[in-house]
Design a protein around this motif. Structure first.
Motif, PDB file in Angstrom:
ATOM      1  N   ALA A   1       0.846  -1.219   0.000  1.00  0.00           N
ATOM      2  CA  ALA A   1       0.000   0.000   0.000  1.00  0.00           C
ATOM      3  C   ALA A   1       0.869   1.252   0.000  1.00  0.00           C
ATOM      4  N   GLN A   2       1.928   1.225   0.798  1.00  0.00           N
ATOM      5  CA  GLN A   2       2.840   2.381   0.881  1.00  0.00           C
ATOM      6  C   GLN A   2       3.499   2.642  -0.476  1.00  0.00           C
ATOM      7  N   ALA A   3       3.925   1.567  -1.129  1.00  0.00           N
ATOM      8  CA  ALA A   3       4.587   1.713  -2.437  1.00  0.00           C
ATOM      9  C   ALA A   3       3.614   2.283  -3.457  1.00  0.00           C
ATOM     10  N   ARG A   4       2.390   1.815  -3.407  1.00  0.00           N
ATOM     11  CA  ARG A   4       1.396   2.338  -4.364  1.00  0.00           C
ATOM     12  C   ARG A   4       1.113   3.817  -4.081  1.00  0.00           C
ATOM     13  N   GLU A   5       1.088   4.152  -2.800  1.00  0.00           N
ATOM     14  CA  GLU A   5       0.765   5.548  -2.463  1.00  0.00           C
ATOM     15  C   GLU A   5       1.945   6.480  -2.769  1.00  0.00           C
ATOM     16  N   ASN A   6       3.169   6.050  -2.436  1.00  0.00           N
ATOM     17  CA  ASN A   6       4.318   6.953  -2.564  1.00  0.00           C
ATOM     18  C   ASN A   6       5.039   6.884  -3.901  1.00  0.00           C
ATOM     19  N   LEU A   7       4.906   5.759  -4.604  1.00  0.00           N
ATOM     20  CA  LEU A   7       5.668   5.617  -5.858  1.00  0.00           C
ATOM     21  C   LEU A   7       4.733   5.633  -7.068  1.00  0.00           C
ATOM     22  N   SER A   8       3.870   4.609  -7.186  1.00  0.00           N
ATOM     23  CA  SER A   8       2.944   4.556  -8.316  1.00  0.00           C
ATOM     24  C   SER A   8       1.788   3.604  -8.049  1.00  0.00           C
ATOM     25  N   HIS A   9       0.620   3.976  -8.537  1.00  0.00           N
ATOM     26  CA  HIS A   9      -0.547   3.095  -8.377  1.00  0.00           C
ATOM     27  C   HIS A   9      -0.495   1.923  -9.341  1.00  0.00           C
ATOM     28  N   ASP A  10       0.437   1.991 -10.286  1.00  0.00           N
ATOM     29  CA  ASP A  10       0.542   0.905 -11.278  1.00  0.00           C
ATOM     30  C   ASP A  10       1.466  -0.215 -10.833  1.00  0.00           C
ATOM     31  N   ILE A  11       1.726  -0.276  -9.530  1.00  0.00           N
ATOM     32  CA  ILE A  11       2.525  -1.386  -8.993  1.00  0.00           C
ATOM     33  C   ILE A  11       1.600  -2.587  -8.842  1.00  0.00           C
ATOM     34  N   VAL A  12       1.962  -3.708  -9.486  1.00  0.00           N
ATOM     35  CA  VAL A  12       1.120  -4.908  -9.375  1.00  0.00           C
ATOM     36  C   VAL A  12       1.951  -6.094  -8.897  1.00  0.00           C
ATOM     37  N   PRO A  13       1.536  -6.691  -7.793  1.00  0.00           N
ATOM     38  CA  PRO A  13       2.276  -7.859  -7.302  1.00  0.00           C
ATOM     39  C   PRO A  13       2.048  -9.050  -8.231  1.00  0.00           C
ATOM     40  N   LEU A  14       3.146  -9.706  -8.650  1.00  0.00           N
ATOM     41  CA  LEU A  14       3.045 -10.970  -9.386  1.00  0.00           C
ATOM     42  C   LEU A  14       3.103 -12.119  -8.393  1.00  0.00           C
ATOM     43  N   GLN A  15       3.461 -11.780  -7.145  1.00  0.00           N
ATOM     44  CA  GLN A  15       3.616 -12.798  -6.103  1.00  0.00           C
ATOM     45  C   GLN A  15       3.196 -12.230  -4.748  1.00  0.00           C
ATOM     46  N   PHE A  16       2.898 -13.091  -3.804  1.00  0.00           N
ATOM     47  CA  PHE A  16       2.764 -12.682  -2.402  1.00  0.00           C
ATOM     48  C   PHE A  16       3.246 -13.834  -1.530  1.00  0.00           C
TER      49      PHE A  16
ATOM     50  N   VAL B   1      -3.511  -8.128 -11.965  1.00  0.00           N
ATOM     51  CA  VAL B   1      -2.467  -8.177 -13.009  1.00  0.00           C
ATOM     52  C   VAL B   1      -3.126  -8.162 -14.391  1.00  0.00           C
ATOM     53  N   LEU B   2      -4.148  -9.008 -14.561  1.00  0.00           N
ATOM     54  CA  LEU B   2      -4.794  -9.096 -15.881  1.00  0.00           C
ATOM     55  C   LEU B   2      -5.381  -7.743 -16.282  1.00  0.00           C
ATOM     56  N   GLU B   3      -5.989  -7.059 -15.317  1.00  0.00           N
ATOM     57  CA  GLU B   3      -6.606  -5.764 -15.644  1.00  0.00           C
ATOM     58  C   GLU B   3      -5.561  -4.753 -16.101  1.00  0.00           C
ATOM     59  N   VAL B   4      -4.476  -4.706 -15.360  1.00  0.00           N
ATOM     60  CA  VAL B   4      -3.452  -3.715 -15.738  1.00  0.00           C
ATOM     61  C   VAL B   4      -2.856  -4.077 -17.093  1.00  0.00           C
ATOM     62  N   ILE B   5      -2.633  -5.377 -17.317  1.00  0.00           N
ATOM     63  CA  ILE B   5      -2.096  -5.794 -18.621  1.00  0.00           C
ATOM     64  C   ILE B   5      -3.071  -5.414 -19.729  1.00  0.00           C
ATOM     65  N   ALA B   6      -4.352  -5.703 -19.483  1.00  0.00           N
ATOM     66  CA  ALA B   6      -5.362  -5.431 -20.518  1.00  0.00           C
ATOM     67  C   ALA B   6      -5.360  -3.953 -20.891  1.00  0.00           C
ATOM     68  N   GLU B   7      -5.105  -3.115 -19.890  1.00  0.00           N
ATOM     69  CA  GLU B   7      -5.135  -1.662 -20.179  1.00  0.00           C
ATOM     70  C   GLU B   7      -3.955  -1.218 -21.030  1.00  0.00           C
TER      71      GLU B   7
END
Ligand SMILES: Nc1nc2c(ncn2[C@@H]2O[C@H](COP(=O)(O)OP(=O)(O)O)[C@@H](O)[C@H]2O)c(=O)[nH]1
Ligand SMILES: [Mg+2]
Length: 697
Positions: A148-163, A213-219
């Protein structure tokens, strides 16, 4: 040594805040790829990357290291960069020649100052970015908070491929939402994983992340979007292609999970670099110039050879080397090239592939590859070498401004030449380290990114050139001037005690001029009371006295001096006599004309996070600074102020500590202003003391 074509090369820079685990990640990547036979440790000083004495001693990286390994037939060039703010110059140089930045964030501390600074650099160089959440084995690791911090401070387009399946102590399994498998590792082992089914408890979370991930890729692509809207999913090859495009175009920033000291997740990262990260081919033609003409150069091994030097190293156990990226053609030892920067010819000597301090000779390096060559004669970082047929230049690295200045004091006399040779060589190696000989202050001033940076340079000077120096605060280039008019001051220089006497007699009027008007000398002699031939000597006497200063030994400015009366002696008058009379008269009159000191005032622009603004503004006022204005820039405030040079000597360090390392400032000389009485008295007293010291020496 194996040679690689551009489609089998990946160039990555490990970037991030100090201590994020960049060096350990490099170590684990090499170990997982089988390039090394053991996993070194920073604490034991036996990593491949941190091989320099000062790195082993301080347990931090102070200079970027070039490493390489092979994974599934592809060469991975790795630049492990320093995280400490004093060494950001090297981070910029590395990002300039690599296609993908691996940005490390710690699973406990999350996004830190250094993370944000280097993130901005990737925007500047348009690097593709893969985020690596490291230290997931640490207690209190918190994947969701850091994401959440990375998305807020760096970019909202950060998508985890793993957890992580389970984070913190016992971390050994990663849920990969592309493969839709659990990758199970053995902590501290060779980095191989086994694939297992995702347990039911984690299925929903895996599905959720996969959808993201799929949504961001689709965009990223209209066709993919249509397919996705139609089918609600994408085929594996579409996912792969979409990820590749999205990453290359900085439309998405994948995030993967690792623990470098446990060697967990690095082999999957290597897979991701091959499958999704752009290489020289995907990056395509690069910007260049031929003379003033802008053009694009294809990264084609068959093209005309050209390379860009991004770093110079001269270390006892590595030798003198220039590190470079081949941007077109193929280079080999013996190749004659031209340095477009200075027109000088360079013949390439041995070429090497580097891995920390180890270097292996190689016959050819093709477009897209990184390598090293024995030190070039007239070529330095930021220079381009190309074939004689065409002289190309590639865009330079814009190094950060040097913000910290100190004066160099040799410990022993006679070392001056060795010192300047050493300073020169160290500047050529590290362009963020600069030095200049200041004729007015009579000091050699060195400038760098901070105290650690300059301390390290002093150590290198000792280690390499065997000279010892101390660093002291540079003098402030004060000025002297006056506030009142002295209508008439007289001085008669008369020595007539037998033999050739001396006689010079002048009456001067001394007036203040407006700030910046400099100096004016008026000849108001009538009736030849002072013969014309002696008048230039009068002016010379005044000018020399102004250079030396009267009150505290600083140059006098903004005065008008009129010679309006005097007398001479037929025999005893001389230029020397009138010069002496003039300088004495000026000195006397100056002291009667309400003399003052002027100090250089700098305009500063201080960029700080909102929460530190109050402290920073208070501190500026306590340094006699005047706030001129403020602007907000995202989560940062930019404060503009005018502040005396004497008050900002160690400001870079103080600002970093006031803002937790997040504050940066830019300073530029503005104007001169009167020094307040209290300060002026201190300056005058200090120069008195100095004078005595010099007289005794
Ligand atoms: N627990 C844990 N410690 C790590 C991990 N990676 C690095 N470290 C430790 O973090 C410290 C800094 O690591 P280093 O690789 O030098 O960080 P760098 O400054 O980014 O290069 C060292 O003490 C490492 O042993 C990790 O995955 N887990
Ligand atoms: Mg390091």
């Amino acid at each position: 040594m194996k040679e690689y074509t551009p489609d089998h090369i990946r160039n990555v820079s490990l970037i991030g805040h100090g201590g994020a685990g960049k060096t350990m990640t490099a170590e684990a990547l090499l170990f997982s790829a089988g390039a090394t036979t053991r996993l070194g440790r920073v604490e034991e000083g036996n990593t491949v990357s941190d091989y320099r004495a000062d790195e082993i001693e301080r347990r931090i990286s102070v200079s970027s290291s070039l490493l390489n390994c092979e994974w599934k037939g592809t060469k991975i060039n790795i630049l492990d960069t320093p995280g400490y703010t004093d060494f950001t110059g090297d981070v910029k140089a590395s990002l300039r020649v690599t296609d993908t930045a691996l940005l490390l964030v710690k699973a406990v501390e999350g996004v830190e100052v250094g993370t944000e600074i280097v993130w901005r650099y990737t925007q500047e160089y348009q690097n593709s970015v893969v985020l690596i959440m490291n230290k997931l084995d640490q207690e209190n690791a918190d994947f969701d908070r850091v994401l959440a911090q990375a998305r807020e401070n760096l970019s909202h387009d950060i998508v985890p491929l793993q957890f992580p399946l389970k984070q913190g102590l016992g971390f050994d399994s990663i849920v990969d939402v592309i493969r839709m498998k659990v990758l199970k590792y053995t902590p501290g082992a060779n980095g191989k994983f086994t694939e297992e089914e995702i347990p039911a408890a984690a299925q929903a979370r895996a599905q959720e992340f996969r959808q993201q991930v799929l949504e961001v890729i689709a965009e990223t692509d209209e066709n993919l979007l249509n397919t996705y809207l139609e089918k609600g999913t994408l085929a594996p090859e579409e996912i792969k292609a979409g990820l590749k495009t999205g990453i290359r175009q900085r439309k998405l920033f994948p995030l993967v999970c690792v623990s470098s000291t446990q060697n967990i997740g690095l082999s999957a990262l290597l897979d991701a670099l091959i499958d999704f990260a752009p290489g020289p081919v995907e990056r395509g033609p690069v910007d260049a110039k031929e003379g003033d003409k802008e053009l694009k150069v294809a990264q084609d091994p068959a093209g005309l050879p050209s390379l860009f030097v991004f770093k110079a190293v001269s270390e006892s156990h590595v030798g003198e080397l220039s590190l470079f990226r081949v941007f077109s053609g193929t280079v080999a030892p013996g190749l004659d090239m031209v340095n477009a920067h200075n027109g000088k010819p360079e013949r390439l000597a041995q070429l090497f592939v580097m891995s920390g301090k180890d270097r292996k000779e190689i016959g050819h390096l093709m477009a897209g590859d990184l390598g090293a060559v024995v030190k070039l004669k007239d070529t330095h970082p930021n220079d381009t070498l190309s074939g004689k047929a065409h002289t190309l230049t590639y865009p330079p690295i814009v190094f950060p401004e040097s913000v910290f200045n100190m004066a160099v004091v040799p410990r022993s006399k006679g070392d001056e030449d060795k010192i300047s040779t050493g300073l020169h060589a160290m500047h050529q190696e590290d362009p963020t380290f600069q030095f200049r000989v200041d004729g007015e202050l009579h000091q050699t001033i060195v400038s760098g990114q901070g105290e650690v940076h300059l301390d390290m340079m002093v150590k290198r000077l000792k280690a390499r050139y065997n000279v010892e120096v101390d660093l002291v605060e540079p003098r402030v280039p004060y000025r002297e001037t006056i506030k009142a008019v002295v209508k008439d001051v007289e001085y008669k220089h008369k020595k007539q005690t037998g033999g050739h006497g001396q006689y010079g007699h002048v009456h001067l009027r001394i007036e203040p001029l407006k700030r910046g008007q400099g100096f004016e000398f008026l000849d108001e002699i009538v009736g030849g009371v002072v013969p014309n031939k002696f008048i230039p000597a009068v002016e010379k006497g005044v000018v020399e006295c102004m250079k030396e200063g009267v009150v505290a030994g600083y140059p006098v400015v903004d005065v008008r001096v009129a010679l309006h009366y005097g007398s001479y002696h037929d025999v005893d008058s001389s230029e020397m006599a009138f010069k002496l009379a003039a300088s004495q008269a000026f000195r006397k009159g100056f002291m009667e004309a309400k003399p003052i000191l002027l100090e250089p005032i700098y305009n500063i622009e201080v960029r700080v996070p909102e929460d530190a603004m109050g402290d920073v503004m208070g501190d500026i006022s306590s340094r006699r600074g005047k706030i001129a204005g403020m602007d907000s820039e995202g989560r940062y405030q930019v404060i503009r102020a005018a502040i005396p040079a004497a008050e900002i000597h160690r400001y870079a360090t103080v600002l970093r500590s006031m803002t937790g390392g997040r504050g940066v400032y830019h300073a530029s000389m503005s104007h001169y202003e009167e020094v307040p009485r209290e300060q002026a008295e201190k300056v005058i007293a200090a120069s008195e003391k100095n004078k005595h010291k010099e007289a005794e020496a």
